[in-house]
Design an enzyme around this catalytic site. Structure first.
Site, short mmCIF file in Angstrom:
data_model
loop_
_atom_site.label_atom_id
_atom_site.label_comp_id
_atom_site.label_asym_id
_atom_site.label_seq_id
_atom_site.Cartn_x
_atom_site.Cartn_y
_atom_site.Cartn_z
N HIS A 38 -3.51 -1.07 -2.95
CA HIS A 38 -4.01 -0.27 -1.82
C HIS A 38 -2.86 0.04 -0.87
O HIS A 38 -1.80 -0.58 -0.94
CB HIS A 38 -5.11 -1.03 -1.06
CG HIS A 38 -4.58 -2.26 -0.39
ND1 HIS A 38 -4.32 -3.44 -1.05
CD2 HIS A 38 -4.23 -2.49 0.91
CE1 HIS A 38 -3.84 -4.34 -0.22
NE2 HIS A 38 -3.77 -3.80 0.99
N ASP A 40 -2.27 0.18 3.36
CA ASP A 40 -2.96 -0.26 4.57
C ASP A 40 -3.33 0.97 5.39
O ASP A 40 -2.62 1.97 5.39
CB ASP A 40 -2.08 -1.22 5.38
CG ASP A 40 -1.87 -2.53 4.63
OD1 ASP A 40 -2.64 -2.83 3.71
OD2 ASP A 40 -0.92 -3.26 4.98
N HIS A 95 0.58 -1.41 -2.38
CA HIS A 95 0.92 -2.81 -2.65
C HIS A 95 -0.32 -3.57 -3.13
O HIS A 95 -1.44 -3.08 -3.00
CB HIS A 95 1.53 -3.46 -1.40
CG HIS A 95 0.66 -3.42 -0.19
ND1 HIS A 95 0.49 -2.29 0.59
CD2 HIS A 95 -0.13 -4.37 0.38
CE1 HIS A 95 -0.33 -2.55 1.58
NE2 HIS A 95 -0.73 -3.81 1.48
N ARG A 105 -2.26 -19.58 -2.62
CA ARG A 105 -1.45 -18.69 -1.77
C ARG A 105 -2.25 -18.27 -0.54
O ARG A 105 -3.45 -17.97 -0.65
CB ARG A 105 -1.01 -17.47 -2.58
CG ARG A 105 -0.19 -16.52 -1.80
CD ARG A 105 0.50 -15.48 -2.67
NE ARG A 105 1.33 -14.65 -1.83
CZ ARG A 105 0.87 -13.57 -1.19
NH1 ARG A 105 -0.37 -13.16 -1.36
NH2 ARG A 105 1.66 -12.89 -0.38
#
Ligand SMILES: O=C(O)CCC(=O)C(=O)O
Ligand SMILES: [Fe+2]
Length: 179
Positions: A38, A40, A95, A105
């Site tokens: 996607h 941002d 990204h 994570r």
């Protein structure tokens, strides 16, 4: 053009969002995705990642490139609204987040957007007869609605039909010829 961002205090009307992302370890990471590809939506994202890699950005001609975590460093992502504001000079980057085989994570994303009802359009200083505005004015709340409905096509949906005249935003990976 951007009085809302000036030193006169209007900045406090801006709409920041803090997003916490948690990606548990996954024994078969090739069959799972932490966060799908996607861009941002807001102006800027400031991202902190824990000591576990997973963030990848798409680089033209190369493909997905891992952004390794560096202790004490923050990642700054250009969002779609800054892409629009800069008339495509600063490109919002595709990204995604991969999951890790053994490590949990975590990332913290601070998404900085303008006041939700301010119309964002290419800065007049960056446009002239040779560089016409490539995007129509859009508020963040309107853009979020478009993004929710059309996801990665949203940026091309607010794009003006400039290609016909030969004006191309070289940074717009999603652009389509409309009209
Ligand atoms: O977890 C990451 O590294 C990416 C998070 C992200 O892209 C987002 O929150 O928009
Ligand atoms: Fe993101």
């Amino acid at each position: 053009d951007i009085k809302w961002a000036g030193p006169t205090g209007e900045l406090k009307e801006a709409c920041p969002v803090l997003q916490l992302n948690s990606y548990p370890a996954c024994p078969d990471p090739d069959r799972a995705m932490g966060l799908a590809a996607h861009t941002d939506s807001a102006l800027l994202t400031i991202l902190h990642q824990n000591n576990t890699s997973g963030l990848q950005v798409q680089r033209e001609g190369t493909g997905w490139v891992t952004v390794p975590p560096i202790r004490g460093a923050l990642v700054v992502n250009v969002g779609d609204l800054l892409h629009i504001l800069s008339n495509g000079l600063y490109s919002s980057v595709l990204h995604r987040a991969m999951v890790n085989r053994t490590q949990h994570r975590l990332s913290v994303a601070y998404l900085y957007g303008p006041p939700s009802n301010v119309r964002i359009s290419p800065l007049s200083k960056l446009t002239d007869s040779c560089h016409p505005p490539l995007y129509r004015p859009v508020t963040w709340s309107e853009y979020l609605g478009t993004k929710a409905k059309h996801f990665n096509k949203a940026l091309s949906l607010v794009r003006l039909c400039a290609r016909r005249n030969g004006f191309v935003d070289v940074n717009d990976h999603n652009s389509v010829l409309v009209g």
